[in-house]
Design an enzyme around this catalytic site. Structure first.
Site, PDB file in Angstrom:
ATOM      1  N   ARG A 290      10.622   0.213  -1.047  1.00  0.00           N
ATOM      2  CA  ARG A 290      10.270  -1.012  -0.410  1.00  0.00           C
ATOM      3  C   ARG A 290       8.550  -1.024  -0.229  1.00  0.00           C
ATOM      4  O   ARG A 290       8.174  -0.534   0.932  1.00  0.00           O
ATOM      5  CB  ARG A 290      10.975  -1.510   0.909  1.00  0.00           C
ATOM      6  CG  ARG A 290      10.490  -2.697   1.355  1.00  0.00           C
ATOM      7  CD  ARG A 290      10.711  -4.006   0.485  1.00  0.00           C
ATOM      8  NE  ARG A 290      12.150  -4.370   0.127  1.00  0.00           N
ATOM      9  CZ  ARG A 290      12.579  -4.983  -0.747  1.00  0.00           C
ATOM     10  NH1 ARG A 290      11.961  -5.703  -1.697  1.00  0.00           N
ATOM     11  NH2 ARG A 290      13.968  -5.265  -0.876  1.00  0.00           N
TER      12      ARG A 290
ATOM     13  N   GLN B 255      18.793  -5.420 -10.271  1.00  0.00           N
ATOM     14  CA  GLN B 255      17.816  -6.255 -10.164  1.00  0.00           C
ATOM     15  C   GLN B 255      16.515  -5.709 -10.594  1.00  0.00           C
ATOM     16  O   GLN B 255      16.415  -4.673  -9.981  1.00  0.00           O
ATOM     17  CB  GLN B 255      17.682  -7.075  -8.745  1.00  0.00           C
ATOM     18  CG  GLN B 255      16.302  -7.472  -8.211  1.00  0.00           C
ATOM     19  CD  GLN B 255      16.368  -8.959  -7.733  1.00  0.00           C
ATOM     20  OE1 GLN B 255      16.996  -9.476  -8.412  1.00  0.00           O
ATOM     21  NE2 GLN B 255      15.312  -9.082  -6.944  1.00  0.00           N
TER      22      GLN B 255
ATOM     23  N   ARG C 220      12.579   1.559 -11.796  1.00  0.00           N
ATOM     24  CA  ARG C 220      12.099   1.996 -10.630  1.00  0.00           C
ATOM     25  C   ARG C 220      13.213   2.658  -9.658  1.00  0.00           C
ATOM     26  O   ARG C 220      12.728   3.042  -8.431  1.00  0.00           O
ATOM     27  CB  ARG C 220      11.562   0.590  -9.838  1.00  0.00           C
ATOM     28  CG  ARG C 220      12.975  -0.479  -9.529  1.00  0.00           C
ATOM     29  CD  ARG C 220      12.467  -1.686  -8.811  1.00  0.00           C
ATOM     30  NE  ARG C 220      13.580  -2.511  -8.359  1.00  0.00           N
ATOM     31  CZ  ARG C 220      13.601  -3.537  -7.304  1.00  0.00           C
ATOM     32  NH1 ARG C 220      12.529  -3.861  -6.700  1.00  0.00           N
ATOM     33  NH2 ARG C 220      14.879  -4.233  -7.254  1.00  0.00           N
TER      34      ARG C 220
ATOM     35  N   HIS D 298       5.162  -4.422  -9.477  1.00  0.00           N
ATOM     36  CA  HIS D 298       5.474  -5.279  -8.464  1.00  0.00           C
ATOM     37  C   HIS D 298       4.549  -4.839  -7.169  1.00  0.00           C
ATOM     38  O   HIS D 298       4.872  -3.971  -6.069  1.00  0.00           O
ATOM     39  CB  HIS D 298       7.066  -5.048  -7.976  1.00  0.00           C
ATOM     40  CG  HIS D 298       7.489  -5.991  -7.160  1.00  0.00           C
ATOM     41  ND1 HIS D 298       7.059  -6.115  -5.761  1.00  0.00           N
ATOM     42  CD2 HIS D 298       8.515  -6.814  -7.314  1.00  0.00           C
ATOM     43  CE1 HIS D 298       7.930  -7.229  -5.268  1.00  0.00           C
ATOM     44  NE2 HIS D 298       8.879  -7.366  -6.303  1.00  0.00           N
TER      45      HIS D 298
ATOM     46  N   GLU E 151       2.035  -9.616  -8.485  1.00  0.00           N
ATOM     47  CA  GLU E 151       2.586  -8.934  -9.444  1.00  0.00           C
ATOM     48  C   GLU E 151       2.289  -9.142 -11.013  1.00  0.00           C
ATOM     49  O   GLU E 151       2.801 -10.068 -11.491  1.00  0.00           O
ATOM     50  CB  GLU E 151       3.978  -8.983  -9.432  1.00  0.00           C
ATOM     51  CG  GLU E 151       4.733  -8.903  -7.787  1.00  0.00           C
ATOM     52  CD  GLU E 151       6.100  -9.647  -7.576  1.00  0.00           C
ATOM     53  OE1 GLU E 151       6.813  -9.550  -8.419  1.00  0.00           O
ATOM     54  OE2 GLU E 151       6.290  -9.489  -6.478  1.00  0.00           O
TER      55      GLU E 151
END
Ligand code: BG6
Length: 281
Positions: free
Chosen positions: A54, A72, A77, A149, A252
């Site tokens: 995060r 998702q 990642r 992101h 992003e």
């Protein structure tokens, strides 16, 4: 932070200017520019080499958003990347490194496609360049999304204006509608989750860490997603502290509105440059 030395590579330019990349997801977890941290990383980020980290710059591939075949935002990642090139300094003092990810048993179990991703990072005195290339090493054509992101750190989100989105069409995922951006300077003051389409290749975010503004320059990333969960949604996220939503805005750069289609042997290259500029807006 709870990760070991084998999990990261460090691009150190000296003068407290560095980039730290975690091999889990090739996630850039820190960009320090002359002593100032420019990226937000949650204090509650989970470093278990399983979940997405995060904060920093997680990489979205091959699918943006929920995906029927896997997690998702895809699997890039949450898989372990290889170091393709260890950090090296050039004669100007800039530092380069590259990571790569090829299809493996884990990725093929979700998406039975052969590919190679190469992620190249260049750290300059006050800019961070990222170059991302997708190679189709398969015998079939495939489509995909990709996106960086980026969690930009801000001392106060309600004072950080985003310039460059005016007149763009956007998909509003909070209100489930399409709209056109009217504001010359967008200031986030609530839960926001928007995909701006056909964005210009320069966006400026003012009043960021260290009294700098950040210039985002993109190449082959036509969409810009702006996201912040705001108070209530942030509370429900285990890997964010309650007041963290005030400390970042996600800007992003990606290609998510339409799939990129690659034939066998073809490659797609896209990049972003984040430059810290001292002039205040
Ligand atoms: C943004 C999406 O890019 O990422 C949001 O537009 C999503 O819809 C956000 O909530 C965070 O996603 P995640 O999977 O990292 O919690």
């Amino acid at each position: 932070m709870n990760y070991s030395a084998e999990d990261i590579i460090l691009l150190d330019r000296g003068a407290d200017t560095s980039v730290t990349v975690h091999l889990h997801g090739a996630t850039i977890i820190s960009w320090r520019c002359a002593g100032e941290e420019m990226l937000f990383l949650s204090k509650n980020a989970i470093f278990d080499n399983l979940k997405a980290i995060r904060g920093g710059i997680p990489l979205v591939f091959p699918k943006f958003g929920p995906w029927k075949y896997g997690p998702q935002h895809g699997f890039a990642r949450v898989l372990r990347w290889k170091v393709e090139m260890q950090p090296k300094k050039d004669k100007n003092g800039n530092v380069f490194a590259a990571l790569s990810l090829e299809d493996n048993d884990l990725s093929r179990a979700m998406w039975n496609i052969m590919f190679k991703l190469v992620y190249t990072i260049r750290l300059e005195e006050s800019a961070l360049h990222i170059d991302f290339t997708v190679h189709n090493t398969d015998k079939i054509t495939f489509g995909f999304n990709c996106l960086l992101h980026t969690y930009l750190a801000t001392p106060d989100i309600t004072k950080s204006g985003i310039i460059g989105l005016q007149n763009l069409n956007y998909q509003d995922k909070v209100n489930n509608c399409e709209d056109v951006e009217e504001k010359e300077e967008l200031i986030v003051r609530e839960h926001i989750d928007r995909i701006y389409m056909d964005a210009p290749n320069e966006i400026v975010v003012g009043n960021m860490a260290g009294n700098r503004s950040l210039m985002l320059k993109t190449f082959n990333f036509p969409d810009i997603v702006i996201w912040n969960p705001w108070r209530e949604k942030a509370k429900a996220m285990l890997d964010l502290c309650d007041s963290d939503y005030m400390k970042f805005v996600c800007v992003e750069a990606g290609r998510v509105n339409k799939d990129i289609v690659l034939k066998p042997g073809q490659s797609y290259e896209c990049s972003q440059i984040l430059a810290a500029i001292t002039a205040l807006l």
